[in-house]
Design a protein around this motif. Structure first.
Motif, PDB file in Angstrom:
ATOM      1  N   ASP A 291      23.312  11.915  -4.020  1.00  0.00           N
ATOM      2  CA  ASP A 291      21.995  11.067  -3.784  1.00  0.00           C
ATOM      3  C   ASP A 291      22.431   9.937  -3.124  1.00  0.00           C
ATOM      4  N   ARG A 292      23.778   9.467  -3.183  1.00  0.00           N
ATOM      5  CA  ARG A 292      24.155   8.555  -2.360  1.00  0.00           C
ATOM      6  C   ARG A 292      25.428   8.904  -1.566  1.00  0.00           C
ATOM      7  N   VAL A 321      18.420   0.306  -2.526  1.00  0.00           N
ATOM      8  CA  VAL A 321      18.817   1.341  -2.130  1.00  0.00           C
ATOM      9  C   VAL A 321      20.206   1.501  -1.977  1.00  0.00           C
ATOM     10  N   SER A 343      21.491   5.288  -0.488  1.00  0.00           N
ATOM     11  CA  SER A 343      20.750   6.450  -0.791  1.00  0.00           C
ATOM     12  C   SER A 343      20.979   7.324   0.636  1.00  0.00           C
TER      13      SER A 343
END
Lengths: 378, 119
Positions: A291-292, A321, A343
């Motif tokens: 996800d990141r 984010v 992100s």
């Protein structure tokens, strides 16, 4: 004047390195760091120390780091269970970067692994020495491997484009070493374990040497006009511009090598075979994505964006984010530079984000790492 | 020249007071790499955060030393923050202010008292 942020301080007894007296004589400002009293800067100052290292040669005391020798039959396989890199494929006389992982796929520390003759010589971060030794002992000793924390040896780094010429004046053989080579070198009669590596993005060497010979070596190196003593302040800005992770900031036990963009160190075989702590999670992340991601960040203005600055996808409103994990002023870039996590969808170079500094949103772009080209001699 | 415990110096210049940071403060901060100054014309109260400076090491706030109005700021240190290290008690002044009550300066330290304060 009110300090908004300060260096980490630790309470309790501080340890000295064997070069403490020399640092003081050179006029260093000493600060607590990872349980040691270390020079953060010398009279030259962080900015000029940084620029000097990129232009000539900088001498660093990194004796606070942990030096460990691992020895025994079955060592490679045993270490590979706690460090997901290709240890077996590391030839004698070579070094590589690696990290310890945990069951959740997080990073327990990063380390350098060198194969010297019949053993491995590893260097771990000062603040993680105790943690790493426990990991090594728990993982390796039941297999009959000896884990020996080396006492009595200093570790110094000589970094910069003129490091080779400077060190070759004492030991011409170092000219033949390539990036990540390791060798035993006679330096002024002392047995030095030298690697052609470092953590500044520059060509250079790390030198493990008996404490009794360390100060004489440093003094000899400092008589060369190309060499300046460099403190932790510049060490941090040099590694940040070079896009290198600082454990505790950019990577930690809750960050995986996939998120951190460090799976290049694993090699093909480990990714295919697994068989290490946290393999289930890391191999899943490799296949399904994360996800990141860790990215370089270039603030548009002049204001530094430091660790902890929140990143947003809009100048007003929007979503949080990501976050800066290391940031400051890059003397060679002559402007602010940072690293952080964002992100995955926003991790492409050039993506415009906004960092919140003192309540104001400031433009920052996702940028390629490193910020300055590295000078390694491959 | 007068001094505050926040390591600012104040110099009376006609009916204005020039404010900067002391050489001691500049040395402690290390190389200054960023300065953000207020808009001239604003009313400030003592201890308002009026200036942000960032060194290679940390961010710091400069507080308004007294009540008054900021009438002029030194844009030269925004363009070249390194001046703060080169000449902190001269060319690298931060702002000039019209102080409401000039007698408040009498409460501040003189040079001798400031030297004692930092020693």
């Amino acid at each position: 004047m009110a300090q908004a942020t300060t260096h980490d301080t630790h309470h309790g007894e501080l340890q000295d390195t064997c070069l403490n007296g020399l640092h003081r004589e050179l006029g260093a400002r000493m600060v607590p760091f990872a349980g040691y009293e270390m020079p953060v800067q010398y009279p030259l100052g962080v900015l000029k120390e940084h620029l000097h290292t990129r232009a000539a040669a900088g001498l660093f005391d990194v004796s606070h780091m942990g030096q460990v020798i691992l020895r025994g039959a079955g060592l490679d396989a045993a270490l590979e269970r706690i460090v997901p890199v290709d240890v077996a494929g590391l030839p004698v006389g070579r070094q590589k970067y690696g990290y310890f992982t945990n069951d959740n796929g997080g990073i327990e520390d990063d380390l350098m692994i060198a194969r010297r003759d019949d053993h491995l010589f590893v260097v771990v971060n000062a603040a993680r020495k105790g943690n790493d030794l426990a990991l090594l002992r728990r993982g390796l000793e039941p297999e009959g491997i000896t884990v020996e924390l080396i006492e009595g040896r200093a570790l110094i780094a000589l970094q910069g484009p003129q490091a080779e010429d400077v060190l070759a004046a004492l030991a011409p053989a170092v000219r033949d070493m390539r990036f990540m080579d390791v060798a035993t070198v006679d330096l002024q009669g002392a047995e030095a374990w030298v690697s052609r590596s470092g953590y500044t993005g520059e060509d250079g060497f790390e030198i493990s040497i008996p404490e009794s010979d360390a100060e004489a070596l440093c003094r000899a190196l400092l008589t060369d006009e190309r060499v300046e003593a460099i403190g932790l302040g510049a060490r941090d800005s040099l590694r940040l511009e070079a896009g290198l992770c600082l454990y505790g900031n950019d990577i930690d036990s809750g960050t995986s090598p996939v998120e951190a963009g460090l799976t290049w160190a694993m090699g093909k075989r480990r990714k295919a075979e697994g068989g290490f702590t946290g393999a289930a999670e890391i191999l899943k992340q490799l296949e399904q994505g994360v996800d990141r991601k860790r990215v370089g960040l270039k603030p548009e203005g002049r204001a530094p964006m430091r660790s902890g600055v929140a990143l947003f996808d809009a100048e007003d409103g929007g979503e949080k984010v990501g976050e800066v994990t290391s940031g400051g002023f890059g003397p060679s870039v002559n402007g602010p530079v940072a690293m952080g996590y964002v992100s995955e969808a926003l991790s492409t170079v050039g993506t415009r984000l906004w960092g919140e500094v003192r309540g104001k949103r400031m433009a920052v772009d996702v940028a390629a790492l490193p910020f300055v080209p590295n000078g390694f001699k491959r | 020249m007068k001094f505050t415990e926040e390591h600012e110096w104040l110099l009376v210049e006609g009916d204005l007071v020039v404010v900067g940071i002391t050489a001691h403060a500049a040395e402690q901060l290390g190389d200054v790499v960023f300065v953000e100054l207020p808009e001239p014309g604003g009313e400030v109260s003592k201890d308002d955060e009026v200036v942000v400076i960032e060194s290679v090491k940390a961010a710091s706030d400069i507080l308004a030393p007294l009540d008054g109005e900021i009438v002029e700021v030194n844009e030269a240190i925004v363009a070249d923050p390194g001046k703060v290290n080169e000449d902190p008690e001269g060319d690298a002044w931060f702002f000039k202010m019209k102080v409401e009550d000039m007698s408040a300066l009498d409460e501040l330290m003189d040079e001798k008292a400031y030297r004692n304060f930092i020693s």
